[in-house]
Design a protein around this motif. Structure first.
Motif, PDB file in Angstrom:
ATOM      1  N   ALA A 247     -15.287   6.073 -13.374  1.00  0.00           N
ATOM      2  CA  ALA A 247     -15.821   4.821 -13.918  1.00  0.00           C
ATOM      3  C   ALA A 247     -16.870   4.283 -12.954  1.00  0.00           C
ATOM      4  CB  ALA A 247     -14.703   3.807 -14.097  1.00  0.00           C
ATOM      5  N   THR A 248     -18.030   3.913 -13.483  1.00  0.00           N
ATOM      6  CA  THR A 248     -19.111   3.374 -12.661  1.00  0.00           C
ATOM      7  C   THR A 248     -19.592   2.050 -13.240  1.00  0.00           C
ATOM      8  OG1 THR A 248     -19.855   5.585 -12.028  1.00  0.00           O
ATOM      9  CG2 THR A 248     -21.432   3.776 -11.731  1.00  0.00           C
ATOM     10  N   ILE A 249     -19.685   1.041 -12.392  1.00  0.00           N
ATOM     11  CA  ILE A 249     -20.263  -0.242 -12.786  1.00  0.00           C
ATOM     12  C   ILE A 249     -21.546  -0.419 -11.982  1.00  0.00           C
ATOM     13  CG2 ILE A 249     -19.984  -2.748 -12.831  1.00  0.00           C
ATOM     14  CD1 ILE A 249     -17.016  -2.336 -13.249  1.00  0.00           C
ATOM     15  N   THR A 250     -22.671  -0.401 -12.685  1.00  0.00           N
ATOM     16  CA  THR A 250     -23.968  -0.543 -12.028  1.00  0.00           C
ATOM     17  C   THR A 250     -24.079  -1.921 -11.382  1.00  0.00           C
ATOM     18  OG1 THR A 250     -24.982   0.952 -13.629  1.00  0.00           O
ATOM     19  CG2 THR A 250     -26.462  -0.455 -12.363  1.00  0.00           C
ATOM     20  N   ASP A 251     -24.537  -1.929 -10.119  1.00  0.00           N
ATOM     21  CA  ASP A 251     -24.691  -3.180  -9.359  1.00  0.00           C
ATOM     22  C   ASP A 251     -23.387  -3.960  -9.283  1.00  0.00           C
ATOM     23  OD1 ASP A 251     -27.337  -2.567  -8.981  1.00  0.00           O
ATOM     24  OD2 ASP A 251     -28.083  -3.881 -10.570  1.00  0.00           O
ATOM     25  N   GLY A 252     -22.283  -3.234  -9.202  1.00  0.00           N
ATOM     26  CA  GLY A 252     -20.975  -3.885  -9.216  1.00  0.00           C
ATOM     27  C   GLY A 252     -20.541  -4.496  -7.894  1.00  0.00           C
ATOM     28  N   LYS A 253     -21.234  -4.128  -6.806  1.00  0.00           N
ATOM     29  CA  LYS A 253     -20.823  -4.678  -5.512  1.00  0.00           C
ATOM     30  C   LYS A 253     -22.030  -4.803  -4.598  1.00  0.00           C
ATOM     31  CE  LYS A 253     -19.764  -0.237  -3.285  1.00  0.00           C
ATOM     32  NZ  LYS A 253     -18.766   0.505  -2.480  1.00  0.00           N
ATOM     33  N   LEU A 254     -21.830  -5.538  -3.482  1.00  0.00           N
ATOM     34  CA  LEU A 254     -22.858  -5.659  -2.464  1.00  0.00           C
ATOM     35  C   LEU A 254     -22.679  -4.553  -1.436  1.00  0.00           C
ATOM     36  CD1 LEU A 254     -22.658  -9.519  -1.908  1.00  0.00           C
ATOM     37  CD2 LEU A 254     -24.673  -8.298  -2.731  1.00  0.00           C
ATOM     38  N   ASN A 255     -23.779  -4.164  -0.800  1.00  0.00           N
ATOM     39  CA  ASN A 255     -23.655  -3.178   0.273  1.00  0.00           C
ATOM     40  C   ASN A 255     -22.970  -3.813   1.482  1.00  0.00           C
ATOM     41  OD1 ASN A 255     -25.651  -4.803   1.363  1.00  0.00           O
ATOM     42  ND2 ASN A 255     -27.199  -3.213   1.476  1.00  0.00           N
ATOM     43  N   ASP A 256     -22.681  -3.019   2.487  1.00  0.00           N
ATOM     44  CA  ASP A 256     -21.935  -3.516   3.648  1.00  0.00           C
ATOM     45  C   ASP A 256     -22.652  -4.667   4.345  1.00  0.00           C
ATOM     46  OD1 ASP A 256     -19.952  -1.687   3.164  1.00  0.00           O
ATOM     47  OD2 ASP A 256     -20.704  -0.202   4.594  1.00  0.00           O
ATOM     48  N   ALA A 257     -23.984  -4.649   4.305  1.00  0.00           N
ATOM     49  CA  ALA A 257     -24.747  -5.715   4.953  1.00  0.00           C
ATOM     50  C   ALA A 257     -24.847  -6.969   4.089  1.00  0.00           C
ATOM     51  CB  ALA A 257     -26.148  -5.209   5.295  1.00  0.00           C
ATOM     52  N   GLY A 258     -24.432  -6.841   2.820  1.00  0.00           N
ATOM     53  CA  GLY A 258     -24.502  -7.983   1.915  1.00  0.00           C
ATOM     54  C   GLY A 258     -25.910  -8.340   1.495  1.00  0.00           C
ATOM     55  N   THR A 259     -26.822  -7.380   1.572  1.00  0.00           N
ATOM     56  CA  THR A 259     -28.222  -7.659   1.288  1.00  0.00           C
ATOM     57  C   THR A 259     -28.756  -6.987   0.031  1.00  0.00           C
ATOM     58  OG1 THR A 259     -28.875  -5.820   2.719  1.00  0.00           O
ATOM     59  CG2 THR A 259     -28.749  -8.001   3.731  1.00  0.00           C
ATOM     60  N   ALA A 260     -27.960  -6.128  -0.596  1.00  0.00           N
ATOM     61  CA  ALA A 260     -28.428  -5.420  -1.794  1.00  0.00           C
ATOM     62  C   ALA A 260     -27.234  -5.031  -2.647  1.00  0.00           C
ATOM     63  CB  ALA A 260     -29.226  -4.167  -1.405  1.00  0.00           C
ATOM     64  N   LEU A 261     -27.501  -4.878  -3.937  1.00  0.00           N
ATOM     65  CA  LEU A 261     -26.447  -4.460  -4.854  1.00  0.00           C
ATOM     66  C   LEU A 261     -26.360  -2.942  -4.893  1.00  0.00           C
ATOM     67  CD1 LEU A 261     -27.026  -6.873  -7.882  1.00  0.00           C
ATOM     68  CD2 LEU A 261     -25.464  -7.154  -5.957  1.00  0.00           C
ATOM     69  N   GLU A 262     -25.163  -2.443  -5.088  1.00  0.00           N
ATOM     70  CA  GLU A 262     -24.968  -1.013  -5.270  1.00  0.00           C
ATOM     71  C   GLU A 262     -23.864  -0.787  -6.285  1.00  0.00           C
ATOM     72  OE1 GLU A 262     -24.229   0.249  -1.263  1.00  0.00           O
ATOM     73  OE2 GLU A 262     -22.069  -0.042  -1.431  1.00  0.00           O
ATOM     74  N   ASN A 263     -23.745   0.433  -6.750  1.00  0.00           N
ATOM     75  CA  ASN A 263     -22.782   0.742  -7.804  1.00  0.00           C
ATOM     76  C   ASN A 263     -21.357   0.752  -7.269  1.00  0.00           C
ATOM     77  OD1 ASN A 263     -25.008   1.048  -9.409  1.00  0.00           O
ATOM     78  ND2 ASN A 263     -24.920   3.273  -9.489  1.00  0.00           N
ATOM     79  N   TYR A 264     -20.442   0.310  -8.120  1.00  0.00           N
ATOM     80  CA  TYR A 264     -19.019   0.420  -7.824  1.00  0.00           C
ATOM     81  C   TYR A 264     -18.486   1.599  -8.626  1.00  0.00           C
ATOM     82  CZ  TYR A 264     -14.075  -0.706  -7.347  1.00  0.00           C
ATOM     83  OH  TYR A 264     -12.720  -0.654  -7.057  1.00  0.00           O
ATOM     84  N   THR A 265     -17.837   2.533  -7.966  1.00  0.00           N
ATOM     85  CA  THR A 265     -17.282   3.693  -8.670  1.00  0.00           C
ATOM     86  C   THR A 265     -15.802   3.839  -8.372  1.00  0.00           C
ATOM     87  OG1 THR A 265     -17.875   5.179  -6.851  1.00  0.00           O
ATOM     88  CG2 THR A 265     -19.472   4.939  -8.630  1.00  0.00           C
ATOM     89  N   LYS A 266     -15.077   4.324  -9.367  1.00  0.00           N
ATOM     90  CA  LYS A 266     -13.644   4.551  -9.210  1.00  0.00           C
ATOM     91  C   LYS A 266     -13.271   5.833  -9.953  1.00  0.00           C
ATOM     92  CE  LYS A 266      -9.243   3.525  -8.367  1.00  0.00           C
ATOM     93  NZ  LYS A 266      -8.588   2.334  -8.947  1.00  0.00           N
ATOM     94  N   PRO A 267     -12.824   6.857  -9.220  1.00  0.00           N
ATOM     95  CA  PRO A 267     -12.408   8.100  -9.876  1.00  0.00           C
ATOM     96  C   PRO A 267     -10.920   8.053 -10.245  1.00  0.00           C
ATOM     97  CG  PRO A 267     -12.495   8.429  -7.515  1.00  0.00           C
ATOM     98  CD  PRO A 267     -12.875   7.002  -7.755  1.00  0.00           C
ATOM     99  N   PHE A 268     -10.585   8.704 -11.334  1.00  0.00           N
ATOM    100  CA  PHE A 268      -9.189   8.821 -11.771  1.00  0.00           C
ATOM    101  C   PHE A 268      -8.894  10.303 -12.023  1.00  0.00           C
ATOM    102  CE2 PHE A 268     -10.712   4.694 -13.189  1.00  0.00           C
ATOM    103  CZ  PHE A 268      -9.698   3.837 -12.789  1.00  0.00           C
ATOM    104  N   THR A 269      -7.818  10.791 -11.455  1.00  0.00           N
ATOM    105  CA  THR A 269      -7.382  12.167 -11.722  1.00  0.00           C
ATOM    106  C   THR A 269      -6.324  12.118 -12.821  1.00  0.00           C
ATOM    107  OG1 THR A 269      -7.837  12.866  -9.453  1.00  0.00           O
ATOM    108  CG2 THR A 269      -6.365  14.255 -10.758  1.00  0.00           C
ATOM    109  N   LEU A 270      -6.593  12.806 -13.910  1.00  0.00           N
ATOM    110  CA  LEU A 270      -5.682  12.810 -15.061  1.00  0.00           C
ATOM    111  C   LEU A 270      -5.141  14.201 -15.284  1.00  0.00           C
ATOM    112  CD1 LEU A 270      -7.870  10.674 -17.517  1.00  0.00           C
ATOM    113  CD2 LEU A 270      -6.097   9.862 -15.938  1.00  0.00           C
ATOM    114  N   THR A 271      -3.854  14.264 -15.538  1.00  0.00           N
ATOM    115  CA  THR A 271      -3.181  15.539 -15.803  1.00  0.00           C
ATOM    116  C   THR A 271      -3.011  15.728 -17.307  1.00  0.00           C
ATOM    117  OG1 THR A 271      -1.973  15.371 -13.706  1.00  0.00           O
ATOM    118  CG2 THR A 271      -1.131  16.934 -15.348  1.00  0.00           C
ATOM    119  N   ILE A 272      -3.367  16.905 -17.783  1.00  0.00           N
ATOM    120  CA  ILE A 272      -3.221  17.220 -19.212  1.00  0.00           C
ATOM    121  C   ILE A 272      -1.819  17.762 -19.473  1.00  0.00           C
ATOM    122  CG2 ILE A 272      -4.130  18.585 -21.124  1.00  0.00           C
ATOM    123  CD1 ILE A 272      -6.775  18.717 -19.530  1.00  0.00           C
ATOM    124  N   VAL A 273      -1.155  17.163 -20.447  1.00  0.00           N
ATOM    125  CA  VAL A 273       0.206  17.601 -20.789  1.00  0.00           C
ATOM    126  C   VAL A 273       0.246  18.014 -22.254  1.00  0.00           C
ATOM    127  CG1 VAL A 273       1.282  16.170 -19.026  1.00  0.00           C
ATOM    128  CG2 VAL A 273       0.936  15.251 -21.330  1.00  0.00           C
TER     129      VAL A 273
END
Length: 195
Positions: A166-192
């Motif tokens: 999952a990616t949210i464009t401009d979802g967070k600030l960079n470490d310096a707090g001076t620019a926006l960057e994407n927030y990403t979250k990976p999920f590992t899903l098992t097929i059953v």
């Protein structure tokens, strides 16, 4: 025949650009012409750039906790030298970064032959985040995303596991707090097996 040409040189146009950041103490202004950073002075909550020649300037105004403000200003032959131009920063909305994305799929297991509407299964935190629109991507065999970008379909013979990101464009600030960057979250899903 000898001809002499005379060139009349005009005075280079120079203007003043003022950034009024008095409502936001601690904000930082950077003004550039190309790769060159312009030098300014600060007084009474204003950052003042004087004797700016013709050209296009890019500015960036940053303050921790706020979305960076960026823009351009162009000084042309039509720009008045007698009047300075002021960019007043006001009503600057607070930026609320994404802190997490949850995916309501029990035990992170997806079943063969089923489809999942990710837009109904994902939750962005906090609820008042400035940007909450999720773009999905998936890697793995036997699983595809629909043209709508949110329907995950598992083939009847798929096995193993896949990574859903999952990616949210401009979802967070960079470490310096001076620019926006994407927030990403990976999920590992098992097929059953379908049950």
């Amino acid at each position: 025949l000898n001809t002499t040409f005379y060139a009349a040189w005009e005075k280079e146009k120079e203007c003043t650009l003022i950034f009024d950041i008095s409502n936001y103490p601690g904000a930082t202004v950077v003004l550039k012409k190309g790769d060159e950073v312009c030098s300014g002075t600060t007084a009474d909550g204003k950052v003042i750039y004087t004797k700016l020649p013709r050209g296009t300037y890019q500015y960036s105004i940053t303050l921790t906790g706020y979305k960076p403000l960026t823009g351009t200003y162009e000084i042309t032959d039509a720009t008045s030298e007698e009047e300075s131009y002021t960019i007043e920063v006001k009503d600057w909305p607070v930026f609320v970064p994404v802190t997490g994305i949850a995916l309501n799929i029990p035990d992170s297991q997806i079943m063969q032959g089923k489809s999942y509407d990710l837009s109904k299964l994902a939750t962005v935190a906090p609820e008042n985040a400035s940007y909450k629109n999720i773009t999905w991507s998936v890697s793995g065999d036997g699983v595809t995303l629909g043209k709508d970008g949110k329907t995950l379909t598992v083939s009847a013979d798929a096995t193993g596991s896949v990574t859903l990101t999952a990616t949210i464009t401009d979802g967070k600030l960079n470490d310096a707090g001076t620019a926006l960057e994407n927030y990403t979250k990976p999920f590992t899903l098992t097929i059953v097996t379908f049950r």
